[in-house]
Design a protein around this motif. Structure first.
Motif, PDB file in Angstrom:
ATOM      1  N   GLY A  99      21.360  19.477 111.648  1.00  0.00           N
ATOM      2  CA  GLY A  99      20.497  19.016 110.554  1.00  0.00           C
ATOM      3  C   GLY A  99      19.638  17.833 110.978  1.00  0.00           C
ATOM      4  N   PHE A 100      20.204  16.927 111.770  1.00  0.00           N
ATOM      5  CA  PHE A 100      19.450  15.745 112.225  1.00  0.00           C
ATOM      6  C   PHE A 100      18.273  16.179 113.100  1.00  0.00           C
ATOM      7  CE2 PHE A 100      18.435  12.486 115.284  1.00  0.00           C
ATOM      8  CZ  PHE A 100      18.457  11.308 114.561  1.00  0.00           C
ATOM      9  N   ILE A 101      18.564  17.056 114.057  1.00  0.00           N
ATOM     10  CA  ILE A 101      17.508  17.519 114.974  1.00  0.00           C
ATOM     11  C   ILE A 101      16.450  18.296 114.190  1.00  0.00           C
ATOM     12  CG2 ILE A 101      17.024  18.929 117.009  1.00  0.00           C
ATOM     13  CD1 ILE A 101      19.956  18.472 117.849  1.00  0.00           C
ATOM     14  N   SER A 102      16.932  19.191 113.333  1.00  0.00           N
ATOM     15  CA  SER A 102      16.018  20.030 112.571  1.00  0.00           C
ATOM     16  C   SER A 102      15.109  19.182 111.674  1.00  0.00           C
ATOM     17  CB  SER A 102      16.833  21.017 111.746  1.00  0.00           C
ATOM     18  OG  SER A 102      15.981  21.822 111.005  1.00  0.00           O
ATOM     19  N   ARG A 103      15.707  18.167 111.026  1.00  0.00           N
ATOM     20  CA  ARG A 103      14.900  17.328 110.117  1.00  0.00           C
ATOM     21  C   ARG A 103      13.779  16.619 110.869  1.00  0.00           C
ATOM     22  NH1 ARG A 103      19.603  16.481 107.496  1.00  0.00           N
ATOM     23  NH2 ARG A 103      20.145  14.643 108.713  1.00  0.00           N
ATOM     24  N   ALA A 104      14.089  16.149 112.078  1.00  0.00           N
ATOM     25  CA  ALA A 104      13.065  15.448 112.869  1.00  0.00           C
ATOM     26  C   ALA A 104      11.879  16.386 113.123  1.00  0.00           C
ATOM     27  CB  ALA A 104      13.654  14.969 114.186  1.00  0.00           C
ATOM     28  N   PHE A 105      12.184  17.626 113.467  1.00  0.00           N
ATOM     29  CA  PHE A 105      11.122  18.589 113.770  1.00  0.00           C
ATOM     30  C   PHE A 105      10.394  19.034 112.510  1.00  0.00           C
ATOM     31  CE2 PHE A 105      13.235  18.635 117.760  1.00  0.00           C
ATOM     32  CZ  PHE A 105      12.286  19.035 118.682  1.00  0.00           C
ATOM     33  N   GLU A 106      11.168  19.335 111.474  1.00  0.00           N
ATOM     34  CA  GLU A 106      10.560  19.808 110.223  1.00  0.00           C
ATOM     35  C   GLU A 106       9.555  18.781 109.714  1.00  0.00           C
ATOM     36  OE1 GLU A 106      13.877  20.245 107.650  1.00  0.00           O
ATOM     37  OE2 GLU A 106      14.799  21.754 108.926  1.00  0.00           O
ATOM     38  N   TRP A 107       9.985  17.543 109.664  1.00  0.00           N
ATOM     39  CA  TRP A 107       9.133  16.482 109.120  1.00  0.00           C
ATOM     40  C   TRP A 107       7.878  16.314 109.976  1.00  0.00           C
ATOM     41  CZ3 TRP A 107       7.887  14.265 104.972  1.00  0.00           C
ATOM     42  CH2 TRP A 107       7.289  13.009 104.920  1.00  0.00           C
ATOM     43  N   HIS A 108       8.063  16.340 111.303  1.00  0.00           N
ATOM     44  CA  HIS A 108       6.956  16.173 112.246  1.00  0.00           C
ATOM     45  C   HIS A 108       5.886  17.243 112.006  1.00  0.00           C
ATOM     46  CE1 HIS A 108       5.263  15.077 116.199  1.00  0.00           C
ATOM     47  NE2 HIS A 108       5.038  16.372 116.340  1.00  0.00           N
ATOM     48  N   TYR A 109       6.311  18.507 111.953  1.00  0.00           N
ATOM     49  CA  TYR A 109       5.335  19.586 111.839  1.00  0.00           C
ATOM     50  C   TYR A 109       4.840  19.767 110.409  1.00  0.00           C
ATOM     51  CZ  TYR A 109       6.099  20.443 116.667  1.00  0.00           C
ATOM     52  OH  TYR A 109       6.146  20.260 118.018  1.00  0.00           O
ATOM     53  N   PHE A 110       5.661  19.406 109.450  1.00  0.00           N
ATOM     54  CA  PHE A 110       5.222  19.445 108.049  1.00  0.00           C
ATOM     55  C   PHE A 110       4.028  18.503 107.872  1.00  0.00           C
ATOM     56  CE2 PHE A 110       5.349  17.721 103.738  1.00  0.00           C
ATOM     57  CZ  PHE A 110       5.441  18.870 102.968  1.00  0.00           C
ATOM     58  N   VAL A 111       4.181  17.273 108.354  1.00  0.00           N
ATOM     59  CA  VAL A 111       3.123  16.270 108.194  1.00  0.00           C
ATOM     60  C   VAL A 111       1.879  16.682 108.985  1.00  0.00           C
ATOM     61  CG1 VAL A 111       2.480  13.879 108.698  1.00  0.00           C
ATOM     62  CG2 VAL A 111       4.710  14.384 107.706  1.00  0.00           C
TER      63      VAL A 111
END
Lengths: 225, 294
Positions: free
Chosen positions: B208-220
């Motif tokens: 979840g930690f790794i995924s959140r970093a990526f999700e947020w990065h590409y979402f923005v």
């Protein structure tokens, strides 16, 4: 703390890198893994920090049999192990401070909780004035010390170091070994893989020697089983 | 101790600008297509609403003009008919204005024999017995011709439907292309960060930690770039709309090219959709990468 029983390891359909490896690491011990290049030292460490699965045999870490451990249990086990990778594996876009702080962030701590500890640790390894430096601007020895600081910052139960003196001269190498010895005195279990016989010649620590994937020699202890 | 902000887990990848540009351009096209659908839908509705609920009765001229007696007779019949709200004969000037786009307006046209047109408005939902009304009109005004616009309404419905479905098809195609572009850009970015995923994983980071970093990065990233594309499309609609208001670009029979204020929020669907796709792609890709490593 760590127990290997008849562990064998091969990558894909390739030859066996490790064969019938048996040993146990006791809490608070200091162990060198030695052997020529290609003997399987790095693979042995990878099995301990759970980067690879063994092809056969039983590995128990912190009392947990890895063959039956759920995937969801592994992150917590991995956080109890600090690793100094042979090629450092620092994140180039982050400062020395942020690289060292990463294990604490992974453990869910906030910057105001760990900031002081990270600064003190970097000062202890002689990088108190390079907190904001990015790894590409650091020398090999400085990068190595950042990698070591990162491995120890979260006070892991076990520290694994793969050729930690491979990129520094012998004087810095000895200083780094003294750093590990210091950590060991505080109760941390340490295992260092090296092919540098000179590095361990003066040490009285236990030695596990690998040749061609087999444990052929021990010092300061006996192979398990 | 100086206050520090923890560094971003992911770096802004070098060479991301061309992919950002592609996402921005696709978002621009998607927003244009979406605006086109909104305009097509509004136009189709206005075309139908303009003709529904109305009838036209023409009293054809006998000689130079329509007989007044027949016009009055037709009006009497219409006013006595249930469902008719209003029946009003158009003046000569109004009738000439209707044909002006086709035959112009000069002295010769004014001298032509013109039928008298009676504009009839019906109550909403009124169900007239058309055959009965036509028969009664023929009795009161033998030269009256009755037109309930059904032929026109049917044609307009078909045309409006074609325009609307064409616009929707274009929108769907562009939306698919935009989604594929965003997904591709996200996966390409993730590939360059594979080492970071692996390192964090080995250091004991939870998925979840790794995924959140990526999700947020590409979402923005997707939100910002597609919002830029959407704003560019918005500017196009605002310019087209203001040109019409200024009377510069209005062409008879063409729908208005500007969007109404109430329609503008729909365009926000484009960056929202792009950001959502990027988020889902990043999440799926990271979990898929993590499943492949021990």
């Amino acid at each position: 703390m760590v127990r290997f029983e008849n562990v064998g390891m091969r990558y894909g359909a390739g030859p066996e890198i490790l064969r019938d490896v048996n040993f146990a690491l006791e809490p608070g011990s200091f162990t060198f893994v030695t052997g020529p290049s290609g003997a399987g030292k790095s693979t042995l460490l990878k099995l301990i920090f759970m980067a690879e699965r063994p092809s056969r045999g039983l590995i128990t870490i912190f009392g947990r049999d890895l063959a039956t451990a759920k995937r969801s249990e592994l992150p917590a086990l991995r956080r109890r192990v600090g690793v100094v990778f042979q090629e450092f594996r620092l994140l180039d876009h982050l400062s020395a401070f942020d690289n060292v702080a990463m294990p604490l962030r992974l453990a869910g701590k906030r910057e105001d909780e760990y900031g002081k500890d990270v600064e003190e640790l970097l000062s202890w390894v002689g990088l108190g004035n390079r907190l904001d430096a990015k790894p590409p601007t650091l020398s090999g020895g400085e990068q190595q010390r950042v990698a070591i600081a990162r491995a120890v910052v979260a006070k892991p139960d076990l520290i694994l170091a793969d050729e930690p003196t491979g990129n520094v001269d012998s004087e810095i190498g000895q200083r780094l070994i003294r750093l590990f010895v210091e950590l060991n005195r505080f109760g941390t279990t340490v295992m260092i893989a090296t092919h540098d016989r000179a590095l361990i010649s003066g040490a009285k620590s236990r030695e596990i020697r690998l040749v061609g994937g087999r444990m052929v020699e021990m010092r300061g202890g006996r192979p398990h089983g | 101790m100086a206050e520090r902000t923890p560094g971003r887990i992911l770096p802004r990848e070098a060479g991301a600008a061309p992919l950002d540009l592609v996402i921005g351009v696709m978002a621009f096209l998607a927003a244009l297509a979406l605006g086109g659908v909104l305009i097509a839908n509004r136009t189709a509705e206005s075309w139908q609403a303009g003709l529904m609920g109305r009838l036209t009765v023409q009293v054809l001229p006998v000689g130079a003009a329509a007989p007044d007696e027949e016009v009055r007779g037709a009006l009497r019949v219409l006013q006595k008919t249930d469902g008719v709200v209003r029946a009003r004969p158009l003046s000569q000037t109004e009738a000439l204005a209707l044909v002006e786009p086709w035959i112009g307006h000069d002295a010769v046209v004014s001298a032509l024999p013109f039928p008298t047109l009676i504009d009839v408005r019906l109550a909403p939902g009124a169900a007239l017995d058309i055959a009965d009304l036509e028969a009664r009109l023929k009795t009161a005004a033998p030269h009256a011709v009755f037109d309930d616009h059904s032929r026109w309404v049917a044609r307009l419905k078909t045309t409006a439907g074609t325009v609307l479905w064409s616009a929707l098809a274009i929108l769907i195609l562009i939306a698919i292309a935009t989604a594929a572009t965003v997904a591709f850009a996200t996966r390409a970015g993730l590939a360059t960060h594979h080492q970071i995923v692996q390192l964090l994983h080995l250091m004991g980071a939870r998925n979840g930690f790794i995924s959140r970093a990526f999700e947020w990065h590409y979402f923005v990233a997707a939100l910002v770039t597609s919002a830029c594309g959407m704003l560019a499309a918005l500017a196009v609609f605002v310019v087209a709309g203001s040109a019409e208001v200024a009377g510069l670009a209005s062409v008879p029979f063409l729908p208005p090219l500007g969007l109404k204020l109430a329609e503008l929020p729909w365009l926000a669907l484009v960056p929202a959709g792009a950001a959502l796709i990027a988020w889902l792609t990043a999440r799926a890709s990271v979990f898929s990468a993590l499943r492949r490593i021990y």
